[in-house]
Design a protein around this motif. Sequence first.
Motif: not given
Length: 323
Positions: A81, A99, A83, A120-121, A89-90, A40-42, A92
């Motif tokens: 996703y 990634t 928020q 990176r989250p 958002c994230f 996942r990436l922020y 995936e």
Amino acid sequence: FGGVTAPANATKEQKAELMKQLLLKQAEAQSRQLTRGSRRLYVGNLPSGMPLTDVMLRDFFSNACKQANIEWKEDPVLDVYIQPPNKFCFVEFRSGALTTMALERLKGLTLADTTLKIARPNDFQLPPPHLVNFVCTGPRQVIPTPAALGNPSAMGLGQISVAEQVAKAKAAAAIRIAEAKRRAAAATVLVLAQAEAKKIGEPSPILVLLNMVKPHDLIEEEEFNEIRNEIGNECSKFGHLVDVIIPRPGEQNFDDEDDDDDDDDDDEKAIPGLGRVFLQYATKEDATNARQTLHGRRFSDNLVEARFYPVDKFEAKDYGWEG
């Protein structure tokens, strides 16, 4: 197995196949969960004021990956996703490698003229050693429902008539067509929203009003002051209005004393911002509130268009800036 039973009339081979497929799907789901922290990436700094959805952003990042040559045999973006309140958002991806590639190649990516913050989250974690090269394949959801597993036709078990096969094929085609239309509509909305956001500019305390005044209405001092006062009185209702600037010509600008045959005003063209009205508000919030009210209104039979204007250009008296 796992609370799922094969049909009573299933053969031993069919039951074994059902168990095999279920085990594979459960292994896939478990691997996805164990590697999710590395896939996942922020994405922060999403543009405000845009009607963003998960689907729209997924299409946007999928297209961005194609432009950046981040490719896989399937869409490299597994899901997005967003928020609340739609600030970040994230995203995936299907694998850790994809990634990392996206993190490197999507730096500086913009959405509606807003540079996105990609990182990176906070809960990033490396995958287990045996899953370093794991790649998610197939659909976003990999575990079928128990009801579906209990149906022999759901797993290709039992006999299905030709009519049933045709009906299933038609239903599947209709779903694919509906999904394609939905994605196209979402992409169109995103493109239009980006275009509109680019058109109105980055929010600032300065507004420029277009189609509000005509140059010949600004020549006479008395008429000019009357128009300026009327605009100031009306626009001060929406926030703390600091100043109203209206570039204007002198009477000599309309004499058309040039040597060409055109009945126009050549000098008028050299006056930056002629025909525009600039409103300087105390804050961005005041200007935003004013724009929401003024945009699309009529002033002396003119349909007004309100845009944000850069502070540095305004302070430099660059009233002709086009963006």
